[in-house]
Motif scaffolding. Structure first.
Motif, mmCIF file in Angstrom:
data_model
loop_
_atom_site.group_PDB
_atom_site.id
_atom_site.type_symbol
_atom_site.label_atom_id
_atom_site.label_comp_id
_atom_site.label_asym_id
_atom_site.label_seq_id
_atom_site.Cartn_x
_atom_site.Cartn_y
_atom_site.Cartn_z
ATOM 1 N N ARG A 141 40.735 39.707 54.995
ATOM 2 C CA ARG A 141 39.315 40.024 54.878
ATOM 3 C C ARG A 141 38.929 39.759 53.439
ATOM 4 N NH1 ARG A 141 36.209 45.268 54.495
ATOM 5 N NH2 ARG A 141 38.007 46.331 53.599
ATOM 6 N N LYS A 142 37.788 39.110 53.254
ATOM 7 C CA LYS A 142 37.318 38.851 51.897
ATOM 8 C C LYS A 142 36.342 39.936 51.485
ATOM 9 C CE LYS A 142 37.639 33.880 51.196
ATOM 10 N NZ LYS A 142 36.894 32.621 51.212
ATOM 11 N N VAL A 143 36.614 40.535 50.341
ATOM 12 C CA VAL A 143 35.685 41.508 49.778
ATOM 13 C C VAL A 143 35.314 40.990 48.397
ATOM 14 C CG1 VAL A 143 35.336 43.902 49.076
ATOM 15 C CG2 VAL A 143 36.783 43.385 51.050
ATOM 16 N N GLY A 144 34.089 40.489 48.255
ATOM 17 C CA GLY A 144 33.742 39.797 47.009
ATOM 18 C C GLY A 144 34.622 38.571 46.857
ATOM 19 N N ARG A 145 35.321 38.521 45.714
ATOM 20 C CA ARG A 145 36.213 37.374 45.514
ATOM 21 C C ARG A 145 37.655 37.691 45.898
ATOM 22 N NH1 ARG A 145 35.546 35.215 39.662
ATOM 23 N NH2 ARG A 145 37.019 33.710 40.476
ATOM 24 N N GLU A 146 37.837 38.900 46.403
ATOM 25 C CA GLU A 146 39.196 39.363 46.655
ATOM 26 C C GLU A 146 39.564 39.219 48.136
ATOM 27 O OE1 GLU A 146 40.890 43.215 44.620
ATOM 28 O OE2 GLU A 146 39.983 43.740 46.546
ATOM 29 N N ARG A 147 40.794 38.828 48.368
ATOM 30 C CA ARG A 147 41.294 38.796 49.747
ATOM 31 C C ARG A 147 42.135 40.036 49.993
ATOM 32 N NH1 ARG A 147 41.015 33.589 52.075
ATOM 33 N NH2 ARG A 147 40.359 32.054 50.520
ATOM 34 N N ARG A 148 41.872 40.707 51.090
ATOM 35 C CA ARG A 148 42.634 41.918 51.402
ATOM 36 C C ARG A 148 43.347 41.728 52.743
ATOM 37 N NH1 ARG A 148 38.344 46.713 49.966
ATOM 38 N NH2 ARG A 148 38.084 46.180 47.761
ATOM 39 N N PRO A 157 44.932 44.493 48.579
ATOM 40 C CA PRO A 157 44.462 43.205 48.057
ATOM 41 C C PRO A 157 45.641 42.320 47.662
ATOM 42 C CG PRO A 157 43.963 44.981 46.501
ATOM 43 C CD PRO A 157 44.638 45.608 47.670
ATOM 44 N N VAL A 158 45.407 41.025 47.682
ATOM 45 C CA VAL A 158 46.496 40.074 47.478
ATOM 46 C C VAL A 158 47.155 40.250 46.119
ATOM 47 C CG1 VAL A 158 44.995 38.200 46.669
ATOM 48 C CG2 VAL A 158 47.178 37.656 47.720
ATOM 49 N N ASN A 159 46.375 40.607 45.081
ATOM 50 C CA ASN A 159 47.005 40.721 43.753
ATOM 51 C C ASN A 159 47.974 41.900 43.676
ATOM 52 O OD1 ASN A 159 44.472 42.153 43.904
ATOM 53 N ND2 ASN A 159 44.798 42.722 41.765
ATOM 54 N N VAL A 160 47.643 42.994 44.383
ATOM 55 C CA VAL A 160 48.559 44.142 44.429
ATOM 56 C C VAL A 160 49.863 43.750 45.140
ATOM 57 C CG1 VAL A 160 48.908 46.442 45.436
ATOM 58 C CG2 VAL A 160 46.746 45.873 44.305
ATOM 59 N N LEU A 161 49.709 42.996 46.217
ATOM 60 C CA LEU A 161 50.894 42.551 46.948
ATOM 61 C C LEU A 161 51.740 41.630 46.082
ATOM 62 C CD1 LEU A 161 49.223 41.840 50.414
ATOM 63 C CD2 LEU A 161 50.712 43.770 49.838
ATOM 64 N N ALA A 162 51.057 40.711 45.386
ATOM 65 C CA ALA A 162 51.779 39.715 44.595
ATOM 66 C C ALA A 162 52.554 40.359 43.445
ATOM 67 C CB ALA A 162 50.810 38.664 44.058
#
Lengths: 116, 211
Positions: free
Chosen positions: A72-79, A41-46
């Protein structure tokens, strides 16, 4: 001479330069290494980078446009996950030039030997 | 400039002056390299024209960046309008009985490709045994792997039935990515793929269904 896989046309040219631009940057290479481990997910990457999240998102966008990651969007998260096939173009391109130069320098040797 | 993507060294049993002359004379260059309008002058832009052959770019746009007779020639190299500008550096040095020519071709950013490939390589080494514990038809899987490895295009890949089947099984990991990493690891010969798959299927404890 040598040939490109699939021939050369405007489209593959455009893809190639995007890929080269994308992997020339150290931050983007690190991002690719991270998604090479699996979808992230983008937050882990960030979190892994000492830069703002929009800056990381911008790098991910460059990678996505180069076809090196998929989003890919999963809920509000981008992966994000790796799409490695374009990297093969880079490898093939370098290999083709390896062959090219080997042949050319053989030809230079022949030319010198011919004494002309 | 990062490290060169391609380095080659060739020995010629002739003095550097003679090699230099063959290297930089336009008509000689046409014989060993490609037809051209080269001149050994810094800042000179020239075009290498390739014969109309399948797949080869019609021309390469170049510019002389450094000339140091009879030792060093550097020029840019762009083989299509949308391609990156790469850099060719040819250095001659006197060696016992002749000349050593060293080529450095850089600017392909292949370091990035290698960096990611190494990571992928490590990962599929860990995961591949698990992949082949799946109960799938070994021969069909081998075939699909081969098709996949030699034709790594998304449109083709997504229609491959065995790959689809693998993807539909939960907890498998990500087979498509594994296969992509095989592509990058250079497992692109049919026999290599067959050996690889057979090797894993022959391991004790690996379950495979009769073909």
């Amino acid at each position: 001479m040598f040939t490109y896989n699939g021939g050369v046309n405007e489209q593959t040219d455009a893809i190639a330069i995007d890929v080269f631009h994308a992997i020339a940057d150290p931050t983007r290479r690190s991002l690719l290494e991270m998604v090479a481990e699996g979808e992230r997910p983008v937050n882990v990457l960030a979190e892994a980078f000492d830069m703002s999240r929009p800056a990381v998102s911008q790098h991910l966008r460059v990678l996505r446009e180069a076809g090196l990651v998929t989003e890919r969007k999963v809920g509000r998260e981008r992966r994000y996950r790796l799409r490695a096939a374009p990297l093969r173009e880079v490898r093939d391109w370098v290999r083709q030039y390896e062959w090219f130069w080997k042949e050319r320098f053989d030809a230079l040797g022949d030319y010198l030997e011919g004494g002309s | 400039m990062s490290e060169p993507d391609i380095i080659q060294e060739v020995f010629y049993p002739y003095p550097p002056e003679r090699v230099w002359s063959a290297l930089t004379n336009p008509s000689a260059m046409a014989r060993w390299l490609l037809p051209n309008d080269f001149a050994p002058r810094q800042g000179h832009r020239f075009t290498l024209r390739a014969p109309a052959e399948d797949g080869w770019p019609a021309s390469v746009a170049c510019e002389v960046l450094e000339v140091e007779q009879p030792r060093r020639l550097v020029f840019s190299w762009q083989d299509g309008p949308h391609r990156p500008v790469t850099r060719v550096a040819i250095t001659l040095s006197r060696a016992l009985g002749g000349t050593l020519l060293r080529l450095e071709h850089s600017g392909f950013a292949s370091g990035g490709q290698r960096q990611v490939s190494r990571r992928l390589h490590r990962r599929w080494r860990q995961r591949l045994p698990r992949l082949f514990q799946l109960q799938v038809d070994a021969a069909a899987l081998t075939e699909e792997l081969f098709v996949y490895v030699t034709e790594p295009r998304a449109a083709t890949r997504n229609r491959l039935p065995v790959v689809d089947e693998l993807l539909s099984i939960r907890g498998v990991g990500v087979p498509v990515e594994l296969l992509e990493s095989m592509v990058l690891d250079g497992v692109d010969e049919r026999q290599d793929v067959v050996d690889l798959v057979t090797g894993f299927l022959d391991r004790p404890g690996v379950v495979s269904l009769p073909a």
